[in-house]
Design an enzyme around this catalytic site. Structure first.
Site, PDB file in Angstrom:
ATOM      1  N   CYS A  58      -0.491   3.982   2.717  1.00  0.00           N
ATOM      2  CA  CYS A  58      -0.372   4.212   3.721  1.00  0.00           C
ATOM      3  C   CYS A  58       0.988   4.268   4.399  1.00  0.00           C
ATOM      4  CB  CYS A  58      -0.757   2.593   4.344  1.00  0.00           C
ATOM      5  SG  CYS A  58      -2.332   1.754   3.245  1.00  0.00           S
ATOM      6  N   ASP A  59       2.213   3.843   3.420  1.00  0.00           N
ATOM      7  CA  ASP A  59       3.230   3.477   3.675  1.00  0.00           C
ATOM      8  C   ASP A  59       4.539   4.346   2.910  1.00  0.00           C
ATOM      9  OD1 ASP A  59       2.380   1.813   5.580  1.00  0.00           O
ATOM     10  OD2 ASP A  59       3.298  -0.125   4.382  1.00  0.00           O
TER      11      ASP A  59
ATOM     12  N   CYS B 157       0.782  -1.285  -0.035  1.00  0.00           N
ATOM     13  CA  CYS B 157      -0.353   0.281   0.208  1.00  0.00           C
ATOM     14  C   CYS B 157       1.109   1.084   0.006  1.00  0.00           C
ATOM     15  CB  CYS B 157      -0.922  -0.057   1.077  1.00  0.00           C
ATOM     16  SG  CYS B 157      -1.987   1.637   1.295  1.00  0.00           S
TER      17      CYS B 157
END
Ligand code: NAP
Length: 327
Positions: free
Chosen positions: A137-138, A134
């Site tokens: 997200c990261d 992701c």
């Protein structure tokens, strides 16, 4: 008295939420089960430029927030539950979570798909420690670092382009020299200065002691193995994997008809082989897995569930109200 829902929806991605809003708006007693946060894959997609009427600022989380508000607003109940098994053998469908049992007249299966894994040594051990599925997200963790993106479809190219805004350098690693992604987005990616391509290459192993420190590549043409080590000052780098998805359908195996890859087979009305059980979104066999088709599936499934309850279920179970609380 136990509650009998009209419609139980498993999964709160775009398909499940759209089903929820249509079902609740039709005054059906509706529950949506989701084990994580609502949104499914789209909740971790930074930009959604191709959902009709979305604009340059439309994000996956933003669209999901609106869908949740709409579905909640019409009265669909949402429950944070991990559904572990189902029994669709009788007219009343049974849905079991780790903590309880629910019953409904109709079920809409909408629990989508999950990222496919490379399957190489080190991948599972280092997930969350440099290996990610992701970018939204990261990406931030890799600001100023080096990043590898694995895959050759639209997800890989789009997420690689997104990652160039954070990482010092992004290398897209693809097992062939031709892409599944549309040529226009490949061309766009090729024009980005800090985005490089490593083609005909597979990932053989990811190594590191608690954090990604090196990756072993194999050139598919020459068979040659090479190991890339983290820059000494960085100590680590990111590996983002976007190699497609697998349906989250194990729980329905042997119960609902599927194709050889585990996608659920439905007709145009989202009806599975079991009366009263519908499937919507990425989990079903279809030609285009997008937010627009997921929401369309969910809407159709809810309307058809309503018809099923009115025309079929009520005939099967005329005395139902005496056994369960239905309102
Ligand atoms: P995809 O189109 O199925 O592409 C998967 C890619 O991963 C392929 O390039 C494939 O290589 C590679 N791959 C598969 N298994 C692999 C393995 N074990 N090791 C290494 N590489 C592997 O998946 P996707 O990119 O996630 O897209 C899924 C769907 O969503 C598609 O229909 C896509 O069009 C759509 N999508 C649309 C948008 C958009 O319109 N904005 C954005 C993202 C996704 P091969 O090519 O060699 O098979």
């Amino acid at each position: 008295m136990e509650t009998l829902y009209d419609v139980a929806i498993i999964g709160a991605g775009p398909a499940g939420l759209a089903a929820g809003l249509y079902a609740a708006r039709a005054k059906l007693k509706t529950v949506i089960f989701e084990k994580n946060k609502p949104g499914g894959q789209i909740a971790i997609t930074h930009e959604v430029a191709n959902y009709p009427a979305s604009d340059a600022g439309s994000t996956g989380p933003g669209l999901i927030e609106k869908l949740v508000a709409q579905s909640d607003g019409f009265g669909a109940e949402r429950k944070k539950e991990n559904i572990v098994s189902v029994d669709f053998s009788g007219p009343v469908k049974v849905i079991n979570s780790a903590s309880g049992t629910y019953r409904a007249k109709a079920v809409i299966i909408a629990n989508g798909a999950q990222p496919r894994k490379i399957g190489c040594p080190g991948e599972a051990r280092l997930t969350g420690k440099g290996v990610s599925y992701c970018a939204t997200c990261d990406a931030d963790f890799f600001t100023g670092f080096e990043v590898f993106v694995i895959g050759g479809g639209e997800s890989a190219i789009e997420e690689a382009m997104y990652l160039t805004k954070f990482a010092r350098k992004v290398t897209l690693v693809h097992r062939r020299d031709a892409f599944r992604a549309a040529q226009s987005i490949v061309d766009k990616a090729r024009n980005i200065d800090n985005l490089e391509f490593l083609l005909d290459t597979t990932v053989e192993e990811i190594k590191g002691d608690g954090i990604v420190e090196s990756v072993v590549f194999k050139n598919k043409v020459t068979g040659e193995l090479s190991e890339h080590f983290a820059d000494e000052d960085d100590g680590t780098f990111g590996i983002f994997v976007f190699i497609g998805f697998l349906p989250t359908s194990d729980m329905y195996k042997g119960i609902v008809d599927m194709d050889e890859s585990g996608y659920i087979i439905t007709n145009d009305n989202m009806q599975t082989n079991i009366p009263g059980v519908f499937a919507a979104g990425d989990i079903r066999v279809k030609s285009l897995r997008q937010m627009v088709t997921a929401t369309a599936d969910g809407s159709i499934a809810a309307v058809q569930a309503d018809k099923y309850i009115e025309n079929v279920f009520e005939e099967l179970m005329p005395e139902i109200d005496q056994q369960y609380a239905t309102a």
